[in-house]
Scaffold this motif. Structure first.
Motif, PDB file in Angstrom:
ATOM      1  N   GLU A  53      24.218 -14.455  11.289  1.00  0.00           N
ATOM      2  CA  GLU A  53      24.175 -13.555  12.441  1.00  0.00           C
ATOM      3  C   GLU A  53      25.577 -13.062  12.785  1.00  0.00           C
ATOM      4  N   PHE A  54      26.578 -13.957  12.694  1.00  0.00           N
ATOM      5  CA  PHE A  54      27.965 -13.592  12.980  1.00  0.00           C
ATOM      6  C   PHE A  54      28.448 -12.516  12.002  1.00  0.00           C
ATOM      7  N   ASN A  55      28.164 -12.699  10.712  1.00  0.00           N
ATOM      8  CA  ASN A  55      28.594 -11.723   9.701  1.00  0.00           C
ATOM      9  C   ASN A  55      27.919 -10.366   9.914  1.00  0.00           C
ATOM     10  N   GLN A 112      32.407   8.172  22.163  1.00  0.00           N
ATOM     11  CA  GLN A 112      33.368   7.109  21.875  1.00  0.00           C
ATOM     12  C   GLN A 112      33.236   5.957  22.863  1.00  0.00           C
ATOM     13  N   GLN A 113      33.051   6.284  24.142  1.00  0.00           N
ATOM     14  CA  GLN A 113      32.922   5.239  25.150  1.00  0.00           C
ATOM     15  C   GLN A 113      31.663   4.414  24.915  1.00  0.00           C
ATOM     16  N   GLU A 114      30.562   5.069  24.575  1.00  0.00           N
ATOM     17  CA  GLU A 114      29.324   4.345  24.261  1.00  0.00           C
ATOM     18  C   GLU A 114      29.537   3.394  23.083  1.00  0.00           C
ATOM     19  N   LEU A 115      30.228   3.880  22.050  1.00  0.00           N
ATOM     20  CA  LEU A 115      30.490   3.037  20.880  1.00  0.00           C
ATOM     21  C   LEU A 115      31.399   1.869  21.244  1.00  0.00           C
ATOM     22  N   ARG A 116      32.410   2.133  22.069  1.00  0.00           N
ATOM     23  CA  ARG A 116      33.321   1.045  22.470  1.00  0.00           C
ATOM     24  C   ARG A 116      32.585   0.000  23.298  1.00  0.00           C
ATOM     25  N   ASP A 117      31.658   0.440  24.138  1.00  0.00           N
ATOM     26  CA  ASP A 117      30.859  -0.521  24.914  1.00  0.00           C
ATOM     27  C   ASP A 117      30.026  -1.390  23.975  1.00  0.00           C
ATOM     28  N   GLN A 118      29.464  -0.769  22.939  1.00  0.00           N
ATOM     29  CA  GLN A 118      28.693  -1.539  21.954  1.00  0.00           C
ATOM     30  C   GLN A 118      29.584  -2.524  21.199  1.00  0.00           C
ATOM     31  N   ILE A 119      30.810  -2.085  20.866  1.00  0.00           N
ATOM     32  CA  ILE A 119      31.753  -2.966  20.160  1.00  0.00           C
ATOM     33  C   ILE A 119      32.115  -4.158  21.037  1.00  0.00           C
ATOM     34  N   THR A 120      32.358  -3.894  22.342  1.00  0.00           N
ATOM     35  CA  THR A 120      32.696  -4.977  23.267  1.00  0.00           C
ATOM     36  C   THR A 120      31.555  -5.989  23.359  1.00  0.00           C
ATOM     37  N   ALA A 121      30.322  -5.485  23.428  1.00  0.00           N
ATOM     38  CA  ALA A 121      29.158  -6.384  23.493  1.00  0.00           C
ATOM     39  C   ALA A 121      29.041  -7.207  22.218  1.00  0.00           C
ATOM     40  N   LEU A 122      29.267  -6.571  21.080  1.00  0.00           N
ATOM     41  CA  LEU A 122      29.188  -7.306  19.809  1.00  0.00           C
ATOM     42  C   LEU A 122      30.270  -8.371  19.717  1.00  0.00           C
ATOM     43  N   LYS A 123      31.484  -8.054  20.187  1.00  0.00           N
ATOM     44  CA  LYS A 123      32.568  -9.039  20.158  1.00  0.00           C
ATOM     45  C   LYS A 123      32.239 -10.236  21.046  1.00  0.00           C
ATOM     46  N   HIS A 124      31.610  -9.956  22.175  1.00  0.00           N
ATOM     47  CA  HIS A 124      31.206 -11.051  23.075  1.00  0.00           C
ATOM     48  C   HIS A 124      30.176 -11.946  22.389  1.00  0.00           C
ATOM     49  N   GLN A 125      29.195 -11.313  21.719  1.00  0.00           N
ATOM     50  CA  GLN A 125      28.180 -12.082  20.990  1.00  0.00           C
ATOM     51  C   GLN A 125      28.810 -12.876  19.848  1.00  0.00           C
ATOM     52  N   MET A 126      29.776 -12.256  19.154  1.00  0.00           N
ATOM     53  CA  MET A 126      30.439 -12.945  18.047  1.00  0.00           C
ATOM     54  C   MET A 126      31.213 -14.164  18.544  1.00  0.00           C
ATOM     55  N   GLN A 127      31.867 -14.007  19.709  1.00  0.00           N
ATOM     56  CA  GLN A 127      32.613 -15.123  20.271  1.00  0.00           C
ATOM     57  C   GLN A 127      31.679 -16.272  20.646  1.00  0.00           C
ATOM     58  N   GLN A 128      30.528 -15.924  21.230  1.00  0.00           N
ATOM     59  CA  GLN A 128      29.540 -16.967  21.578  1.00  0.00           C
ATOM     60  C   GLN A 128      29.049 -17.694  20.330  1.00  0.00           C
ATOM     61  N   ASN A 129      28.756 -16.932  19.274  1.00  0.00           N
ATOM     62  CA  ASN A 129      28.294 -17.548  18.029  1.00  0.00           C
ATOM     63  C   ASN A 129      29.375 -18.416  17.406  1.00  0.00           C
ATOM     64  N   LYS A 130      30.629 -17.963  17.502  1.00  0.00           N
ATOM     65  CA  LYS A 130      31.733 -18.745  16.950  1.00  0.00           C
ATOM     66  C   LYS A 130      31.878 -20.077  17.676  1.00  0.00           C
ATOM     67  N   GLU A 131      31.805 -20.028  19.017  1.00  0.00           N
ATOM     68  CA  GLU A 131      31.912 -21.265  19.800  1.00  0.00           C
ATOM     69  C   GLU A 131      30.747 -22.202  19.506  1.00  0.00           C
ATOM     70  N   GLN A 132      29.548 -21.617  19.383  1.00  0.00           N
ATOM     71  CA  GLN A 132      28.367 -22.436  19.090  1.00  0.00           C
ATOM     72  C   GLN A 132      28.483 -23.083  17.707  1.00  0.00           C
ATOM     73  N   LEU A 133      29.019 -22.318  16.761  1.00  0.00           N
ATOM     74  CA  LEU A 133      29.168 -22.838  15.409  1.00  0.00           C
ATOM     75  C   LEU A 133      30.171 -23.985  15.377  1.00  0.00           C
ATOM     76  N   GLU A 134      31.253 -23.883  16.141  1.00  0.00           N
ATOM     77  CA  GLU A 134      32.255 -24.945  16.188  1.00  0.00           C
ATOM     78  C   GLU A 134      31.672 -26.223  16.788  1.00  0.00           C
ATOM     79  N   LYS A 135      30.785 -26.085  17.773  1.00  0.00           N
ATOM     80  CA  LYS A 135      30.148 -27.265  18.378  1.00  0.00           C
ATOM     81  C   LYS A 135      29.251 -27.972  17.367  1.00  0.00           C
ATOM     82  N   PHE A 136      28.456 -27.176  16.626  1.00  0.00           N
ATOM     83  CA  PHE A 136      27.552 -27.763  15.636  1.00  0.00           C
ATOM     84  C   PHE A 136      28.319 -28.475  14.514  1.00  0.00           C
ATOM     85  N   LYS A 137      29.484 -27.925  14.149  1.00  0.00           N
ATOM     86  CA  LYS A 137      30.239 -28.527  13.053  1.00  0.00           C
ATOM     87  C   LYS A 137      30.837 -29.872  13.426  1.00  0.00           C
ATOM     88  N   LYS A 138      30.973 -30.123  14.745  1.00  0.00           N
ATOM     89  CA  LYS A 138      31.501 -31.406  15.197  1.00  0.00           C
ATOM     90  C   LYS A 138      30.445 -32.506  15.140  1.00  0.00           C
TER      91      LYS A 138
END
Length: 551
Positions: free
Chosen positions: A477-479, A434-460
């Motif tokens: 990639e976000f999906n 479970q801890q290994e999976l949660r670490d993977q989820i945390t990493a994915l959420k961090h990547q998703m947040q980076q992609n979201k911020e990058q996408l918002e910059k491009f849309k401007k």
């Protein structure tokens, strides 16, 4: 006042007089005329009473000499029935609304209506009669719901089943021979199960075809036939030349069950293990008619039978270890004050002994001690101190790392010797996953947040084909990351369900007494006894461990 019925409508004819008229008078007249179950029309009654009062006033004012009113004030309604299909078409419920003076539902009508709704299988005569009886006696308009049909669950075929044909071969644990009602020779486990070349040691039963299921709507649920499993031929066995479902001993020795097959271990027999014999290392089973003295090792690929005492350094078995005497170890002094035991036993199966003290014991199966264990380190599925059917032994001090259970008579001692019991041997690996999976989820959420911020910059930025293409790539990639995170979250939930199921099965039972200084761990939750208890059970309830009286 006259009441009549026409075309299932109840008509009231009343002459206006000086006497008052109320709703109760109308209901009473309906009941007296045999229309008490009919559904009264409230608006019609209200209008009738209002007109009656108006006509009555006109008569009083001599504006009118007489008046007669005609109103449809009630109606007959038949009982109503509907159906609900549930549990993936494996149950059909009938809902009956009781009649308003009309026709009731009969069992025959219910079945025909159900068939018209598509229900064709699994009718319950008992439930149908029960539902009809309740609905026929109910108040008008009352609703009743009951399952009137149940599907047949599919029974998938079973794979080949392997049956051991030698007594005590399938069971890893023997019991001491009973000499009388009150005496048992704890060092005598009887004759060690052995076979001769050509003996039948296992029977392979053929797979079954299974039984098709059926939904209440008549859909056939195809059963999956079982598969014929191939023999797993260990050493010293062979398939019969006349019957492919029989496994024979190809040599004399000790039989031992393995997955989908068996093996016949060669047997090495020795009077005792000491400096004159040296360490014993044998790929088959080992029988020692005496003791294993201090500093000696016995390593066997099969079972190990020791009729005497064990003081040796290591006893290791690929099967079971059965000791007629006791395990006698001691603590080894170390420079860093760590705990090191002079005697260690390791078995893939069960370990059984008369008594054990200051030993490290690790087994894939259960650890059985006939009398008591003192200050041992035990890793096992379950621990029994005393007979399995009525544990009456003693557990004093030590550490335990278990899958499910510890069963004893007395747990602890009056001297408050500390005992640590962790019922986490199955739970800890799940928690790690479970801890290994949660670490993977945390990493994915961090990547998703980076992609979201990058996408918002491009849309401007003002659109261009290159920017639009990059935005589409980031969204894709976000999906993908979101889907991966959802899948990982589901895996965590599945593991959590497994963890809870195991926790519900963990228990400690002391049938006589529990002393102070017993520390128990259920996953991350802990309980420590600070006084003495009578017969007790320690188990996990909802979110915390509890200690309760044991009856």
């Amino acid at each position: 006042m006259q009441i009549s019925e026409h075309d299932r409508k109840i008509k009231l004819k009343v002459a206006v007089t000086k006497e008052a008229l109320c709703a109760d008078d109308i209901h009473n007249q309906l009941a007296d005329a045999g229309f008490g179950r009919c559904r009264v029309l409230p608006d019609a009654v209200t209008n009738l009473l209002h007109e009656y009062q108006s006509a009555q006033q006109k008569i009083k004012d001599k504006l009118k000499l007489e008046a007669e009113l005609n109103y449809i004030i009630a109606e007959k309604l038949d009982a109503d029935i509907s159906f609900e299909i549930a549990d993936e078409q494996m149950q059909a419920f009938a809902i009956i609304t009781a009649d308003w003076g009309g026709q009731v539902i009969s069992a025959n009508m219910l079945v025909k209506a159900a068939q018209a709704s598509g229900v064709v299988f699994g009718f319950s005569k008992e439930n149908i009669i029960k539902l009809i009886a309740h609905a026929s006696k109910a108040e008008p308009g009352a609703k009743f719901k009951l399952a009137i049909a149940k599907g047949r669950a599919v029974e998938h075929g079973l794979n080949s089943r392997f049956e051991a044909k030698i007594p005590d071969m399938a069971s890893r644990r023997d019991k001491p021979i009973i000499l009388s009602d009150k005496k048992a020779d704890l060092r005598d486990f009887g004759e060690i199960p052995a076979v001769k070349q050509g003996d039948i040691i296992m029977h392979r039963h053929p797979p079954t075809q299974g039984v098709d299921g059926m939904t209440v709507l008549g859909t056939v649920l195809q059963a999956i036939p079982g598969q014929e499993l191939e023999w797993n031929l260990g050493e010293g066995v062979e398939v019969s030349s006349t019957n492919k479902d029989l496994l024979l001993a190809a040599r004399d020795g000790l039989p031992r069950v393995i997955d989908a097959g068996a093996t016949v271990d060669e047997v090495f027999t020795v009077k005792q293990v000491d400096l004159t014999t040296g360490h014993i290392k044998f790929r088959g089973s080992v029988v020692i008619n005496g003791d294993v003295t201090e500093g000696m090792k016995v390593i066997a690929g099969g079972n190990v039978f020791i009729k005497g005492f064990v003081e040796g350094t290591l006893i290791e078995a690929g099967g079971d270890i059965k000791i007629g005497g006791s395990i006698i170890g001691h603590l080894v002094p170390t420079s860093d004050n760590s705990i090191v035991y002079s005697t260690e036993l390791k078995a893939q199966g069960d370990i059984q002994s008369n008594l054990a003290q200051y030993a490290k014991i690790t087994c894939g199966g259960n650890f059985y001690v006939n009398k008591q264990m003192m200050h041992c380190s035990v890793s096992a599925a379950k621990v029994y101190a005393g007979p399995e059917e009525n544990p009456s032994g003693k557990v004093i001090g030590g550490e335990f790392y278990l899958d499910y259970e510890l069963n004893t008579g007395c747990l602890g001692a009056a001297s408050s010797s500390h005992i640590l019991i962790k019922l986490n041997r199955l739970i800890d690996p799940i928690a790690d996953q479970q801890q290994e999976l949660r670490d993977q989820i945390t990493a994915l959420k961090h990547q998703m947040q980076q992609n979201k911020e990058q996408l918002e910059k491009f849309k401007k930025i003002k659109g261009s084909d290159q920017i639009d293409l990059r935005c589409a790539e980031i969204e894709q990639e976000f999906n993908k990351q979101r889907d991966e995170a959802i899948d990982l979250i589901e895996q965590v939930k599945t593991l959590e369900a497994q963890r809870k199921t195991i926790l519900e099965q963990t228990v400690i039972v002391a049938k006589q007494q529990v002393f102070a200084a017993v520390e128990v761990h259920f996953a991350n939750e802990q309980l420590r006894t600070r006084r003495e208890y009578g017969p007790s059970k320690i188990h996990y309830v909802e979110t915390a461990p509890v200690i309760e009286p044991y009856f």
